[in-house]
Enzyme design. Structure first.
Site, PDB file in Angstrom:
ATOM      1  CD  GLU A 184      39.822  35.575  46.400  1.00  0.00           C
ATOM      2  OE1 GLU A 184      39.830  34.846  46.420  1.00  0.00           O
ATOM      3  OE2 GLU A 184      40.937  35.672  47.059  1.00  0.00           O
TER       4      GLU A 184
ATOM      5  CB  SER B 281      50.861  34.598  44.563  1.00  0.00           C
ATOM      6  OG  SER B 281      51.574  33.139  44.840  1.00  0.00           O
TER       7      SER B 281
ATOM      8  CE  LYS C 207      47.649  34.588  41.942  1.00  0.00           C
ATOM      9  NZ  LYS C 207      46.356  33.951  41.367  1.00  0.00           N
TER      10      LYS C 207
ATOM     11  CG  HIS D 148      20.926  34.058  31.491  1.00  0.00           C
ATOM     12  ND1 HIS D 148      20.467  33.044  32.056  1.00  0.00           N
ATOM     13  CD2 HIS D 148      20.270  34.290  31.346  1.00  0.00           C
ATOM     14  CE1 HIS D 148      19.124  33.560  32.280  1.00  0.00           C
ATOM     15  NE2 HIS D 148      19.576  34.681  31.242  1.00  0.00           N
TER      16      HIS D 148
END
Ligand code: ARG
Length: 478
Positions: A310, A297, A303, A176
């Site tokens: 992804e 970024s 970043k 979880h």
């Protein structure tokens, strides 16, 4: 060009113009409308089957000798021309795209006719594009399976080697997405080795089922020439010939099975990617992905985004989409061949390319990943992931498990309220909850003890993980 491939077009368009007619043009007095032709043609994607179409044609030319349609000399000539075409195709497959043939089968035939003249027109005797395309795509799928299995093995090997180097990296295991029990990074790696092993074996199963040759099934009812189809199957490197001509030309199970194998494996890769993304987040900070597989970024200078992971996660969606697309295409098709089936190609080409790219990229992601073992240990110590140990400790001292579960629950509530780990509580504090607890409890609450105790086969104990790694190295010949 030979004259029967041309007609004088005088259709419902105002102008009259000579255009190229398709190979099946005899029955037609009008050429296809350009808009229909663009819609119907498959050369722009099925050019990828050129090698298979040529190899299949060589096989078929041999079969035609056995039934007296071609002399040995003619077959020789055809084979030489086809081999020459094969060399041309291999050196520049994209060149095919310049042509305006309807599909790869028409393309190969017309190129052959260009090379050897009328003799080339004999090749299609007793053959249909229906058994031809069924053959080509099966041959292509078989070759792809072997390539994909290689890539699966490479990723497995990278995971095993990563596991070998991260046996000491204790980290929280989650259920979880809550810290549950301590594991090691190595154990996590080996979980993915198992998933990929099943993916590998699914491909083997699919390969064995697709290893039957449909050529010689004709358009649907079988070929009218008494060729030895088992011999033909052997010549084309298949285990056996298909048993029913109707099924042979309408079967696309192999494509669906591969799409299904690809989808499930992509689901595995997507979970791998998702774990990595979480591990790489500022919150977890368990791993650092290399600059080589991350991007910056355009706006926020700090970043470093896990784009490779992804994209793996994202591409799972389109592979699954191809599976659903193909199932939907075949579900209402009457036997036998229907043009709907031409829709099998772009999906399978794209899905297998994507799967292959993602396997390679996942391997690359692991290439120079850094595991931050102080951070993983720190996180493993937090979150009361040793609570199960305390419950087992009470059980060992004679407390029934249900009661011990309750006692530990209360102890955890208390520990949270005083902002301490279980291992930081004093014996006096423990005794508020159970008087069987003595100072031998501290040993069992240590991370090492949590790991060591899980020593049954498949568990996270360092000894078991080491064995699993060794076993995998032997099995996978790493
Ligand atoms: N381009 C077709 C396909 O990919 C080849 C088979 C054509 N057969 C036919 N009867 N039109 O399915």
């Amino acid at each position: 060009r030979s004259s029967d491939l041309h007609i004088i077009y005088a259709g419902n368009l105002a102008h009259t113009k000579e255009i190229t007619m398709a190979l099946w043009g005899g029955r037609f007095t009008q050429a296809a409308d350009k808009r229909f032709k663009d819609f119907n043609d498959s050369l722009r994607f099925d050019y990828r089957l050129a090698e298979q179409d040529i190899e299949g044609s060589i096989g078929w030319s041999k079969a035609l000798v056995s039934v007296g349609v071609l002399t040995a000399q003619e077959q020789h000539e055809l084979e030489a021309a086809l081999n020459q075409l094969l060399i041309e195709v291999r050196s520049n497959p994209q060149a095919i795209l310049q042509d305006d043939a309807e599909d790869i089968h028409s393309w190969v035939e017309s190129k052959l006719i260009n090379k050897v003249g009328d003799l080339g027109k004999k090749l299609h005797t007793g053959r249909s594009r229906n058994d031809q395309v069924a053959l080509d795509i099966k041959m292509w799928c078989k070759a792809q399976v072997l390539e994909l299995q290689k890539s699966l093995r490479e990723l497995q090997a990278k995971l095993v080697l990563t596991a070998e180097n991260t046996q000491d990296a204790v980290m929280p295991g989650y259920t979880h997405l809550q810290r549950a029990q301590p594991i090691t990074f190595a154990h996590w790696c080996m979980a993915y080795v198992e998933m990929l092993e099943r993916d590998y074996s699914r491909l083997t199963d699919a390969y064995n089922r697709m290893n039957s040759c449909p050529l010689g099934s004709g358009a649907l009812a079988g070929t009218a020439y008494a060729i030895d189809r088992e011999q033909l199957a052997q010549d084309l490197d298949f285990a056996y010939a298909t048993r029913n001509s109707l099924d042979s030309v309408s079967d696309r199970d192999h494509i669906i099975e591969l799409l299904s194998s690809a989808s499930l494996s992509m689901a595995h890769l997507s979970r791998f990617a998702e774990d990595m993304i979480i591990f790489n987040s500022g919150e977890a900070d368990f791993v650092e992905l290399s600059d080589r597989v991350t991007s910056g970024s355009s706006l926020m200078p700090q970043k470093k985004n896990p784009d490779a992971c992804e994209l793996i996660r994202g591409k799972a969606g389109r592979v699954i989409g191809s599976l659903i697309g193909m199932l939907t295409t075949v579900k209402g098709l009457p036997l036998a061949y229907n043009k709907d089936m031409q829709e099998d190609k772009e999906g399978i080409f794209d899905a297998l390319d994507t799967w292959h790219d993602c396997l390679t990229m996942a391997t690359f992601v692991l290439e120079d990943i850094k595991v931050n073992i102080e951070r993983t240990r720190e996180a493993a110590l937090k979150g009361y992931s040793n609570a199960t140990e305390l419950a087992d400790y009470l059980v060992a001292k004679g407390v029934p498990f249900r009661d011990s579960h309750h006692i530990v629950g209360e102890t955890v509530v208390y520990a949270i309220s005083v902002q301490k780990g279980l291992e930081d509580l004093t014996v006096e504090e423990f005794r508020r909850f159970s008087d069987v607890i003595t100072d031998d409890v501290y040993h069992i609450l240590s991370l090492q003890s949590c790991l060591d105790k899980r020593c049954a086969k498949g568990g996270v104990s360092p000894a078991r993980v080491k064995e699993a790694i060794l076993e995998a190295k032997v099995r996978l010949k790493i």
